[in-house]
Write a protein that holds these residues in place. Structure first.
Motif, PDB file in Angstrom:
ATOM      1  N   GLY A  75       0.782  -1.226   0.000  1.00  0.00           N
ATOM      2  CA  GLY A  75       0.000   0.000   0.000  1.00  0.00           C
ATOM      3  C   GLY A  75       0.814   1.276   0.000  1.00  0.00           C
ATOM      4  N   ILE A  76       1.975   1.255  -0.641  1.00  0.00           N
ATOM      5  CA  ILE A  76       2.808   2.454  -0.700  1.00  0.00           C
ATOM      6  C   ILE A  76       2.822   3.017  -2.111  1.00  0.00           C
ATOM      7  N   GLU A  77       3.393   4.211  -2.252  1.00  0.00           N
ATOM      8  CA  GLU A  77       3.601   4.806  -3.566  1.00  0.00           C
ATOM      9  C   GLU A  77       5.041   5.274  -3.679  1.00  0.00           C
ATOM     10  N   ALA A  78       5.685   4.884  -4.756  1.00  0.00           N
ATOM     11  CA  ALA A  78       7.041   5.357  -5.026  1.00  0.00           C
ATOM     12  C   ALA A  78       6.996   6.792  -5.527  1.00  0.00           C
ATOM     13  N   ASP A  79       8.121   7.479  -5.414  1.00  0.00           N
ATOM     14  CA  ASP A  79       8.248   8.802  -6.025  1.00  0.00           C
ATOM     15  C   ASP A  79       8.548   8.674  -7.510  1.00  0.00           C
ATOM     16  N   VAL A  80       9.298   7.622  -7.842  1.00  0.00           N
ATOM     17  CA  VAL A  80       9.646   7.333  -9.239  1.00  0.00           C
ATOM     18  C   VAL A  80       9.460   5.837  -9.461  1.00  0.00           C
ATOM     19  N   THR A  81       8.741   5.474 -10.512  1.00  0.00           N
ATOM     20  CA  THR A  81       8.521   4.068 -10.858  1.00  0.00           C
ATOM     21  C   THR A  81       9.047   3.819 -12.263  1.00  0.00           C
ATOM     22  N   LEU A  82       9.769   2.717 -12.415  1.00  0.00           N
ATOM     23  CA  LEU A  82      10.349   2.371 -13.705  1.00  0.00           C
ATOM     24  C   LEU A  82       9.617   1.171 -14.291  1.00  0.00           C
ATOM     25  N   LEU A  83       9.133   1.327 -15.510  1.00  0.00           N
ATOM     26  CA  LEU A  83       8.440   0.248 -16.208  1.00  0.00           C
ATOM     27  C   LEU A  83       9.133  -0.048 -17.525  1.00  0.00           C
ATOM     28  N   GLY A  84       8.977  -1.268 -18.002  1.00  0.00           N
ATOM     29  CA  GLY A  84       9.519  -1.700 -19.281  1.00  0.00           C
ATOM     30  C   GLY A  84       8.943  -3.064 -19.589  1.00  0.00           C
ATOM     31  N   LYS A  85       9.701  -3.892 -20.264  1.00  0.00           N
ATOM     32  CA  LYS A  85       9.331  -5.274 -20.557  1.00  0.00           C
ATOM     33  C   LYS A  85       7.867  -5.408 -20.967  1.00  0.00           C
ATOM     34  N   ALA A  86       6.951  -5.749 -20.050  1.00  0.00           N
ATOM     35  CA  ALA A  86       5.554  -6.007 -20.396  1.00  0.00           C
ATOM     36  C   ALA A  86       4.826  -4.775 -20.911  1.00  0.00           C
ATOM     37  N   LEU A  87       5.444  -3.609 -20.843  1.00  0.00           N
ATOM     38  CA  LEU A  87       4.794  -2.388 -21.329  1.00  0.00           C
ATOM     39  C   LEU A  87       4.507  -2.460 -22.825  1.00  0.00           C
ATOM     40  N   SER A  88       5.204  -3.359 -23.528  1.00  0.00           N
ATOM     41  CA  SER A  88       4.920  -3.526 -24.959  1.00  0.00           C
ATOM     42  C   SER A  88       4.378  -4.907 -25.288  1.00  0.00           C
ATOM     43  N   GLY A  89       4.170  -5.753 -24.281  1.00  0.00           N
ATOM     44  CA  GLY A  89       3.682  -7.099 -24.545  1.00  0.00           C
ATOM     45  C   GLY A  89       4.635  -7.943 -25.354  1.00  0.00           C
ATOM     46  N   GLY A  90       5.904  -7.542 -25.421  1.00  0.00           N
ATOM     47  CA  GLY A  90       6.904  -8.324 -26.135  1.00  0.00           C
ATOM     48  C   GLY A  90       7.043  -7.973 -27.598  1.00  0.00           C
ATOM     49  N   PHE A  91       6.365  -6.916 -28.053  1.00  0.00           N
ATOM     50  CA  PHE A  91       6.391  -6.582 -29.476  1.00  0.00           C
ATOM     51  C   PHE A  91       7.466  -5.585 -29.860  1.00  0.00           C
ATOM     52  N   TYR A  92       7.925  -4.764 -28.915  1.00  0.00           N
ATOM     53  CA  TYR A  92       8.739  -3.615 -29.277  1.00  0.00           C
ATOM     54  C   TYR A  92       9.381  -3.097 -27.995  1.00  0.00           C
ATOM     55  N   PRO A  93      10.603  -2.582 -28.042  1.00  0.00           N
ATOM     56  CA  PRO A  93      11.205  -2.054 -26.812  1.00  0.00           C
ATOM     57  C   PRO A  93      10.531  -0.747 -26.378  1.00  0.00           C
ATOM     58  N   VAL A  94       9.860  -0.791 -25.227  1.00  0.00           N
ATOM     59  CA  VAL A  94       9.216   0.399 -24.668  1.00  0.00           C
ATOM     60  C   VAL A  94       9.468   0.412 -23.164  1.00  0.00           C
TER      61      VAL A  94
END
Length: 404
Positions: free
Chosen positions: A246-265
């Protein structure tokens, strides 16, 4: 191996840098949780390209979005606006509760971008003396392969003969809030940490750890940067792993599944304070935020929510975890996981985990070893109960074998 597989492998070895040690299978097709090799053999993918294929291989709706956008416009650079970037910003901000978004390509680029941004915030907002910013990181971390990142790794394989490395990082044990408290100084600008250490073998911190971390960071005006590149977007049974406490980060890093494996995002998600310090010309990427990437990411996020993949990860992850724990084998030291991010750690005397992964291949399961004695298990979030049970039968058969 068949002749065709041997040819592919031999050609890779002849022309490619030997910076990977793949399992001896050559894949040519994928659909959902399944992949097929060049000989037509089918396997249940229990790695999901390190969680990049969370929505399943070749998801038809993401594919359709990619093809449609590829016919219209693929790249403009950020020298011009495009009609996919603004909707991407709006949708990812609504999904995650973020205020600012910085789009990049790879996970490592997102990490590097966050490091630059929190340092800039430290100098311009917190008032840290120029050149003195400190970022606290954890032992056994994995945040990528760039020179800046491997400089604060504790894995000798990633560091040896790549130095000299940049200063400004302080190492502490993972899961130890007291160590974090002791390490913070007036020059500390951020604590960069994975909610679950994936590459280290799916290491889960003690309950309450991140609640205390959040309190310490807030009390000391330190930015909490959560690397959710593997854990994010449903992998652990929540949209973000931070939600388990139940916390919130100040900065969150996303990648990988952000494109479902189709493209680097990838993306850096932030409060206004951190990314608000960036001005035109101070940071960028030719491909970051391109229209093709944004269209793909929008579709990837949409199907994740609309098709109940996050909830399915929680349900099937619990089923998989309990099934693995029920396997009675002298080889198993520990089973751990959260959602569909799982690991089986073997006793050292059971031998290297790689040979178990190679044996699993013979049973139609593709999994990956990590850190000598652990088998990492992370199937696509679309896996069904029947498929989990099918996999468990094969894991039981291999883990109860004597390879000594």
């Amino acid at each position: 191996m068949s002749a065709s597989v041997i040819d592919f492998v031999a050609t890779e070895a002849r022309f490619g840098a030997h910076n990977y040690e793949p399992i001896g299978v050559v894949l040519s097709r994928g659909e959902g949780v399944w992949v097929w090799d060049t000989d037509g053999n089918r396997y249940l993918d229990c790695l999901s390209a390190y969680s990049a294929v969370s929505q399943g291989h070749c998801h038809p709706k993401i594919l359709a979005a990619m093809v449609e956008q590829a016919h219209r416009l693929t790249l403009t650079s950020r020298a011009f606006h495009n009609d996919q970037l603004a909707p991407f910003y709006e949708e990812i901000a609504a999904l995650t509760g973020s205020h600012k978004v910085l789009p990049m390509n790879s996970g490592a680029e997102a990490v590097e971008s966050a490091i630059k941004s929190v340092r800039k915030w430290g100098y311009e907002v917190k008032g840290v003396p120029d050149g003195q910013a400190e970022i606290i990181v954890c032992a056994n971390n994995f945040h990528g392969r760039t020179l800046g990142i491997v400089g604060f790794s504790t894995d000798p394989e990633t560091r040896a003969h790549f130095g000299p490395f940049a200063p400004g990082f302080k190492l502490i044990p993972f899961g130890d809030a007291a160590a974090l408290k002791a390490a913070i100084t007036p020059n500390t600008v951020a604590f960069l940490v994975e909610p679950i250490q994936g590459e280290a073998g799916v290491v889960i911190p003690p309950a309450g750890y991140f609640t205390e971390v959040r309190q310490l960071c807030t009390a000391n005006n330190v930015m909490l940067v959560l690397d959710e590149i593997q854990t994010g977007l449903g992998r652990t049974g929540k949209l973000l792993a931070e939600q388990h406490e139940g916390i919130e980060a100040d900065v969150t890093l996303l990648g990988k599944a952000l494109s479902g494996g189709f493209y680097p995002v990838s993306a850096v998600l932030s409060n206004n304070a951190v990314l608000g310090t960036l001005r035109p010309g101070q940071h960028g990427s030719t491909f970051g935020g391109n229209p093709l990437a944004c269209a793909v990411a929008r579709a990837a996020m949409r199907v994740l929510v609309e098709e109940g993949m996050i909830e399915n990860a929680a349900t099937q992850g619990a089923r998989f975890l309990e099934g693995l724990k029920d396997i009675r084998a002298n080889t198993i030291r520990e089973v751990r996981g959260r959602g569909l991010m799982l690991a089986v750690e073997l006793h050292p005397e059971a031998g290297r985990a790689r040979r178990y992964c190679e044996a699993l291949q013979g049973k139609g399961i593709l999994a990956k070893d990590t850190h000598e004695h652990s088998i990492r298990i992370a199937p696509p979030l679309v896996i069904t109960s029947d498929q989990v049970d099918w996999a468990l039968e094969r894991f039981a058969a291999i883990l109860t074998q004597d390879f000594s």
